[in-house]
Structure formats: C-alpha cells, structure tokens
Design a protein around this motif. Structure first.
Motif, short mmCIF file in Angstrom:
data_model
loop_
_atom_site.label_atom_id
_atom_site.label_comp_id
_atom_site.label_asym_id
_atom_site.label_seq_id
_atom_site.Cartn_x
_atom_site.Cartn_y
_atom_site.Cartn_z
N GLU A 215 0.83 -1.21 0.00
CA GLU A 215 0.00 0.00 0.00
C GLU A 215 0.86 1.26 0.00
O GLU A 215 0.58 2.23 -0.73
N ASN A 216 1.92 1.25 0.79
CA ASN A 216 2.82 2.41 0.83
C ASN A 216 3.47 2.66 -0.53
O ASN A 216 3.65 3.80 -0.95
N SER A 217 3.85 1.55 -1.21
CA SER A 217 4.45 1.71 -2.54
C SER A 217 3.48 2.37 -3.51
O SER A 217 3.87 3.21 -4.32
N GLY A 221 4.74 6.05 -3.41
CA GLY A 221 5.95 5.81 -4.19
C GLY A 221 5.93 6.33 -5.59
O GLY A 221 6.98 6.40 -6.24
N PHE A 222 4.76 6.73 -6.10
CA PHE A 222 4.66 7.12 -7.51
C PHE A 222 4.19 8.55 -7.65
O PHE A 222 3.42 9.05 -6.83
N ASP A 223 4.66 9.18 -8.74
CA ASP A 223 4.34 10.60 -8.96
C ASP A 223 3.44 10.81 -10.17
O ASP A 223 3.12 11.95 -10.53
N ASP A 249 9.57 -1.35 -5.93
CA ASP A 249 8.85 -0.46 -6.85
C ASP A 249 9.84 0.45 -7.56
O ASP A 249 10.98 0.61 -7.14
N ASN A 250 9.42 1.03 -8.65
CA ASN A 250 10.27 1.95 -9.42
C ASN A 250 9.78 3.38 -9.26
O ASN A 250 9.81 4.17 -10.20
N GLY A 251 9.33 3.69 -8.03
CA GLY A 251 8.78 5.01 -7.76
C GLY A 251 9.84 6.06 -7.54
O GLY A 251 11.01 5.92 -7.92
N GLY A 296 13.33 4.38 -7.14
CA GLY A 296 12.43 3.44 -6.47
C GLY A 296 12.87 3.03 -5.08
O GLY A 296 13.90 3.49 -4.56
N THR A 297 12.09 2.16 -4.51
CA THR A 297 12.29 1.72 -3.12
C THR A 297 12.13 0.20 -3.04
O THR A 297 11.27 -0.38 -3.71
N THR A 298 12.96 -0.41 -2.21
CA THR A 298 12.85 -1.84 -1.94
C THR A 298 12.68 -2.04 -0.44
O THR A 298 13.50 -1.56 0.35
N VAL A 299 11.60 -2.70 -0.06
CA VAL A 299 11.38 -3.08 1.33
C VAL A 299 11.66 -4.57 1.46
O VAL A 299 11.10 -5.38 0.73
N CYS A 300 12.57 -4.91 2.37
CA CYS A 300 12.98 -6.31 2.55
C CYS A 300 12.55 -6.79 3.94
O CYS A 300 12.99 -6.25 4.96
N LEU A 301 11.68 -7.78 3.97
CA LEU A 301 11.20 -8.37 5.22
C LEU A 301 11.78 -9.77 5.36
O LEU A 301 11.80 -10.54 4.40
N LYS A 302 12.23 -10.10 6.56
CA LYS A 302 12.69 -11.46 6.86
C LYS A 302 11.89 -11.98 8.05
O LYS A 302 11.98 -11.43 9.15
N LEU A 303 11.12 -13.03 7.81
CA LEU A 303 10.21 -13.57 8.82
C LEU A 303 10.63 -14.98 9.20
O LEU A 303 11.27 -15.68 8.42
#
Length: 312
Positions: A215-217, A221-223, A249-251, A296-303
């Motif tokens: 959702e944040n992306s 993240g986009f214009d 994303d490529n935002g 852009g932005t990359t979110v990396c989650l490790k669970l």
C-alpha cells in the motif's frame, strides 16, 4: 649342718648355718620377688582387661554416634533434595506461567494491531470508492465495490486467524493489487514471484502483513509521471530459517515529495507486528528499506519460517 653338729665340728657347723640362712633368705627373696611379679602381672592383666572393656565401650558409643550421624546426614540430604525439588517445581511452574502470560500478551497485541490494521485498510478503500461516486462513474464504482467486497470477505475470514498460509496471503495481495489497478485505471503493473519448490500452503505468516508495505508503494511511491511497476519476490532462506519477502517499486524513492510528510500508520503497525513475531518464535525478524531518489524503493522483510506443526 646336721653332719657337722653331730661330729662336733662347730666351725663348719656355723659356716653351713650361715650358708643355709643365706640360701633361705635368697629363696625367700626370690619367692617374694616372684610373688610381686605375679601380682604386678595380674594387676597389668586386670588393667588391660579394664582398658579393653573401656575401649569396647568407646567403640560401641562411637559406632552408635556414627550411626546417628549417618541417619541425621541422610535425613538432612533427603530434606535438602525435597526442598530443591519443590523449589524446582515452583520455579518451573512460575516460568511456565510467565511464558503463558507472555504468549497470551503476544496474542492480544497481535489481535490489537490487527484490529487497527483492518479499519485503516477499509478507510483507504472507501475513500477511493467515494471519489468514483463523486466523479459520477457508477459502473466503475460498482465494479470496484464488487472487487472490494470479495477482498473484504477474504480479509474478514482470514483476519480471525492468528496465522494464515502463505498461499492465502499471496492470494489476498493479488486481489488487493488488482483492486488498486482498477482504482488507478491500470496505470501500474505488478508481479508476484514465488518459487515453484516453495510449499506456500504449508508455511504460515500473520495475516495482512505484506499488504501495508504494498500500500505504501502505491500511495507514496509514484508521482504519475512514469509507468509504475511493483514486484513482490518471496524466497526461502534455509540457512537462517527465514522467509524473505521483497516489495520492489520503481517510484520516486523516499523523502522527495510533499506526500512524504504523511506518516504511514500501517507501516508502523506492521513493524510492531514483526517485533512481536520475533519475540514469540525466538527467531529474529528483519525490516530494511533501500531507496534511491528517482529510482524506487525496496522493502525487505525477513520472517521466521513457521510450518504447519509450529502453527498448531
């Protein structure tokens, strides 16, 4: 003596008498000495008997005291062992009670955060529906409402569970992204990459954990000046027993537009849920953001990897 007396040899008679007296005295002395020695020996024997008797009595007393000491020592050791066992049981019960309380606290925190997440998601979706109605686009509003109702039904069913399968979460994310595509008039594309060998139906994660970052992306993240793309990669880290989820994303990146002044409530809640998840399963979680301005932005989650056995 008799011989010299009868022969009238007085001189020899006196000598023999002296010798007889001397022999008699020596005999008496020997007898007296022997008697003394015998008495001394008898006295020593009596003394030895008394000493042996006293020694035997001392040995008996010592053995009795030693036996009492053994009994006392055995009772003391047994008492100490019983006390230690009672303390160990009390400690184990206290620890078990504490762990149970911590577990219940974690469950309550998860439920609380989940209840915060659901109205936040519904609010954003209804805002979009309101805008479609305001701009008099009834067909799109009905289609959007139908998509939203299906997604909402799915969320309501899954949100009641503490953990859901990765398969259900991926399906929910797919529905959400298709809903957002309709909202933004197919202005962005998305891909969800899951390895074929990964058993998504046997791995479990908390519900609605990936959605806030997606959702944040979309929202921040986009214009609107480029073609949007969101890519979700899911991989298994066998060495660390973790599940890695990347939202790419490529935002525009972070801190580049006025919209970034808006604080992401959903992201904060998701981070809290990750911390609780780490405490519960004793496996570290990781949350990292890599962003480059304009790229852009990359979110990396490790669970933690939670299989069906752990989940039950």
């Amino acid at each position: 003596m008799n011989y010299y007396y009868k022969t009238k040899n007085l001189e020899k008679y006196h000598e023999a008498t002296k010798r007889f007296q001397k022999l008699t005295e020596e005999q008496h002395q020997k007898a007296e000495l022997q008697a003394k020695e015998e008495m001394h020996t008898m006295y020593q024997l009596e003394e030895n008997k008394r000493s042996i008797k006293n020694l035997n009595q001392s040995v008996e007393i010592t053995e009795s005291e030693l036996q009492k000491t053994k009994y006392f020592l055995a009772i003391t050791i047994l008492t100490i062992l019983i006390i230690l066992a009672i303390l160990a049981i009390l400690y184990y019960r206290q620890k078990s009670r504490k762990l149970q309380q911590e577990y219940e606290k974690v469950i309550l925190e998860q439920k609380l955060l989940r209840t915060q997440m659901e109205p936040h998601f519904i609010f954003n979706t209804l805002s979009t529906l309101q805008s479609l109605i305001r701009f008099q686009e009834p067909k799109k509003a009905i289609d959007y409402l139908n998509r939203f109702s299906r997604l909402l039904r799915s969320n309501l069913e899954l949100s009641r569970q503490e953990m859901i399968s990765l398969e259900d979460e991926v399906e929910t994310i797919d529905n959400y992204l298709s809903l957002q595509q309709a909202r933004f008039k197919d202005y962005f594309t998305y891909q969800i990459q899951v390895p074929h060998e990964l058993e998504v139906d046997a791995l479990f994660i908390p519900p609605m954990l990936i959605q806030p970052f997606v959702e944040n992306s979309i929202l921040h993240g986009f214009d609107g000046e480029r073609e949007w793309n969101i890519e979700i990669k899911i991989t298994e880290l066998v060495a660390t027993k973790q599940l890695q989820i990347e939202i790419i994303d490529n935002g525009v990146g972070i801190h580049t537009t006025p919209k970034k002044k808006h604080k992401s409530l959903s992201g904060d809640i998701a981070k809290e849920r990750l911390e609780i998840l780490s405490k519960k399963y004793k496996i570290p979680t990781d949350y990292q953001i890599f962003s480059e301005q304009g790229k852009g932005t990359t979110v990396c989650l490790k669970l933690p990897i939670i299989d069906g056995f752990q989940q039950n």
